[in-house]
Scaffold this motif. Structure first.
Motif, mmCIF file in Angstrom:
data_model
loop_
_atom_site.group_PDB
_atom_site.id
_atom_site.type_symbol
_atom_site.label_atom_id
_atom_site.label_comp_id
_atom_site.label_asym_id
_atom_site.label_seq_id
_atom_site.Cartn_x
_atom_site.Cartn_y
_atom_site.Cartn_z
ATOM 1 N N CYS A 115 0.852 -1.192 0.000
ATOM 2 C CA CYS A 115 0.000 0.000 0.000
ATOM 3 C C CYS A 115 0.886 1.240 0.000
ATOM 4 O O CYS A 115 1.791 1.361 0.835
ATOM 5 C CB CYS A 115 -0.903 -0.017 1.237
ATOM 6 S SG CYS A 115 -1.838 1.502 1.452
ATOM 7 N N LEU A 116 0.640 2.146 -0.940
ATOM 8 C CA LEU A 116 1.431 3.377 -1.005
ATOM 9 C C LEU A 116 0.717 4.538 -0.319
ATOM 10 O O LEU A 116 1.338 5.316 0.387
ATOM 11 C CB LEU A 116 1.739 3.728 -2.457
ATOM 12 C CG LEU A 116 2.622 2.735 -3.203
ATOM 13 C CD1 LEU A 116 2.818 3.177 -4.632
ATOM 14 C CD2 LEU A 116 3.959 2.605 -2.503
ATOM 15 N N LYS A 117 -0.594 4.673 -0.569
ATOM 16 C CA LYS A 117 -1.346 5.733 0.100
ATOM 17 C C LYS A 117 -2.832 5.520 -0.106
ATOM 18 O O LYS A 117 -3.244 4.784 -1.011
ATOM 19 C CB LYS A 117 -0.930 7.118 -0.399
ATOM 20 C CG LYS A 117 -1.467 7.513 -1.770
ATOM 21 C CD LYS A 117 -0.938 8.862 -2.168
ATOM 22 C CE LYS A 117 -2.028 9.822 -2.533
ATOM 23 N NZ LYS A 117 -1.547 11.117 -2.978
ATOM 24 N N ALA A 118 -3.626 6.157 0.735
ATOM 25 C CA ALA A 118 -5.084 6.150 0.578
ATOM 26 C C ALA A 118 -5.480 7.393 -0.207
ATOM 27 O O ALA A 118 -5.077 8.507 0.125
ATOM 28 C CB ALA A 118 -5.758 6.144 1.940
ATOM 29 N N LEU A 119 -6.267 7.210 -1.268
ATOM 30 C CA LEU A 119 -6.666 8.329 -2.121
ATOM 31 C C LEU A 119 -7.915 9.003 -1.560
ATOM 32 O O LEU A 119 -8.609 8.469 -0.694
ATOM 33 C CB LEU A 119 -6.926 7.813 -3.537
ATOM 34 C CG LEU A 119 -5.737 7.105 -4.200
ATOM 35 C CD1 LEU A 119 -6.163 6.472 -5.503
ATOM 36 C CD2 LEU A 119 -4.604 8.082 -4.432
ATOM 37 N N GLU A 120 -8.216 10.199 -2.079
ATOM 38 C CA GLU A 120 -9.372 10.979 -1.609
ATOM 39 C C GLU A 120 -10.690 10.284 -1.903
ATOM 40 O O GLU A 120 -11.675 10.487 -1.210
ATOM 41 C CB GLU A 120 -9.379 12.358 -2.264
ATOM 42 C CG GLU A 120 -8.267 13.265 -1.801
ATOM 43 C CD GLU A 120 -8.279 14.590 -2.531
ATOM 44 O OE1 GLU A 120 -9.270 14.869 -3.232
ATOM 45 O OE2 GLU A 120 -7.304 15.336 -2.390
ATOM 46 N N SER A 121 -10.714 9.461 -2.931
ATOM 47 C CA SER A 121 -11.952 8.782 -3.320
ATOM 48 C C SER A 121 -12.291 7.600 -2.412
ATOM 49 O O SER A 121 -13.368 7.038 -2.519
ATOM 50 C CB SER A 121 -11.844 8.289 -4.765
ATOM 51 O OG SER A 121 -10.775 7.367 -4.874
ATOM 52 N N GLY A 122 -11.360 7.212 -1.541
ATOM 53 C CA GLY A 122 -11.584 6.060 -0.679
ATOM 54 C C GLY A 122 -10.882 4.813 -1.174
ATOM 55 O O GLY A 122 -10.896 3.779 -0.498
ATOM 56 N N LEU A 123 -10.273 4.893 -2.354
ATOM 57 C CA LEU A 123 -9.516 3.765 -2.884
ATOM 58 C C LEU A 123 -8.099 3.787 -2.325
ATOM 59 O O LEU A 123 -7.656 4.788 -1.759
ATOM 60 C CB LEU A 123 -9.486 3.818 -4.414
ATOM 61 C CG LEU A 123 -10.849 3.772 -5.102
ATOM 62 C CD1 LEU A 123 -10.681 3.925 -6.603
ATOM 63 C CD2 LEU A 123 -11.561 2.475 -4.791
ATOM 64 N N ILE A 124 -7.390 2.686 -2.521
ATOM 65 C CA ILE A 124 -6.023 2.558 -2.016
ATOM 66 C C ILE A 124 -5.089 2.419 -3.209
ATOM 67 O O ILE A 124 -5.370 1.667 -4.144
ATOM 68 C CB ILE A 124 -5.896 1.315 -1.113
ATOM 69 C CG1 ILE A 124 -6.873 1.411 0.044
ATOM 70 C CG2 ILE A 124 -4.484 1.167 -0.598
ATOM 71 C CD1 ILE A 124 -7.084 0.092 0.722
ATOM 72 N N LEU A 125 -3.994 3.164 -3.187
ATOM 73 C CA LEU A 125 -2.984 3.049 -4.237
ATOM 74 C C LEU A 125 -1.992 1.975 -3.835
ATOM 75 O O LEU A 125 -1.387 2.055 -2.757
ATOM 76 C CB LEU A 125 -2.271 4.388 -4.433
ATOM 77 C CG LEU A 125 -1.256 4.441 -5.570
ATOM 78 C CD1 LEU A 125 -1.973 4.366 -6.911
ATOM 79 C CD2 LEU A 125 -0.430 5.697 -5.488
ATOM 80 N N VAL A 126 -1.871 0.943 -4.690
ATOM 81 C CA VAL A 126 -0.969 -0.173 -4.376
ATOM 82 C C VAL A 126 -0.028 -0.417 -5.546
ATOM 83 O O VAL A 126 -0.292 -0.008 -6.669
ATOM 84 C CB VAL A 126 -1.745 -1.481 -4.070
ATOM 85 C CG1 VAL A 126 -2.644 -1.305 -2.866
ATOM 86 C CG2 VAL A 126 -2.537 -1.946 -5.266
ATOM 87 N N THR A 127 1.056 -1.085 -5.254
ATOM 88 C CA THR A 127 1.978 -1.527 -6.294
ATOM 89 C C THR A 127 2.624 -2.821 -5.854
ATOM 90 O O THR A 127 2.568 -3.177 -4.682
ATOM 91 C CB THR A 127 3.070 -0.478 -6.584
ATOM 92 O OG1 THR A 127 3.861 -0.926 -7.680
ATOM 93 C CG2 THR A 127 3.950 -0.236 -5.389
#
Length: 163
Positions: A115-127
């Motif tokens: 997990c890299l960060k939580a976005l404003e939309s409520g989704l999670i940025l992953v790689t």
């Protein structure tokens, strides 16, 4: 016969009455539509002086006269939006930047990602990272991940530009 008023000759209306009832209604409807079109055209050209509100506005601007067309109702203003005060979406406390997650759905289901960060939309940025297991930067709904207790330091990753 409903068509007798449309034709000056009684034998014409009698011929139309001789056809089946469905055809009679079709013919009557056709005549009604053509009468309406002609009345509309007459009104737009004779009474209003122009064909409609746009042309009336253009004609008034070029000639300097006041327009003959005025809208019947006041122009409605849009209602104020009730969406202005959005609350920040709830992110599970177990999902923080650097947490190793397991994807449960999608093309990369079963893969472990970071997990890299939580976005404003409520989704999670992953790689994956992409070089390690082939998972690129992806936005994932937190309902489709399992958070593990493993943490990785991702302070060096610059994800401020991704929103």
């Amino acid at each position: 016969c409903p068509l007798s008023c449309l034709f000056p000759f009684p034998w014409v209306s009698w011929i139309f009455c001789w056809v089946c009832r469905t055809a009679e209604y079709c013919i009557d409807d056709m005549m009604y539509q053509t009468r309406n079109v002609s009345v509309t055209c007459f009104l737009s050209q004779r009474v209003l002086g122009t064909a409609g509100p746009k042309k009336a506005k253009k004609a008034a601007a070029t000639t300097g006269k006041s327009p003959r067309f005025y809208p019947a109702d006041d122009v409605k203003r849009p209602l104020p939006s009730r969406k202005s005060n959005k609350n920040a979406p709830y992110i599970r406390p177990s999902i923080t930047p650097g947490t190793v997650l397991i994807l449960l759905a999608g093309r990369f289901r079963g893969k472990r990602v970071v997990c890299l960060k939580a976005l404003e939309s409520g989704l999670i940025l992953v790689t994956g990272p992409y070089k390690v297991n082939g998972v690129p930067l992806r936005r994932v709904n937190q309902a489709y991940v399992i958070a593990t207790s493993t943490k990785i330091d991702v302070s060096g990753a610059d994800v401020a530009s991704i929103d």
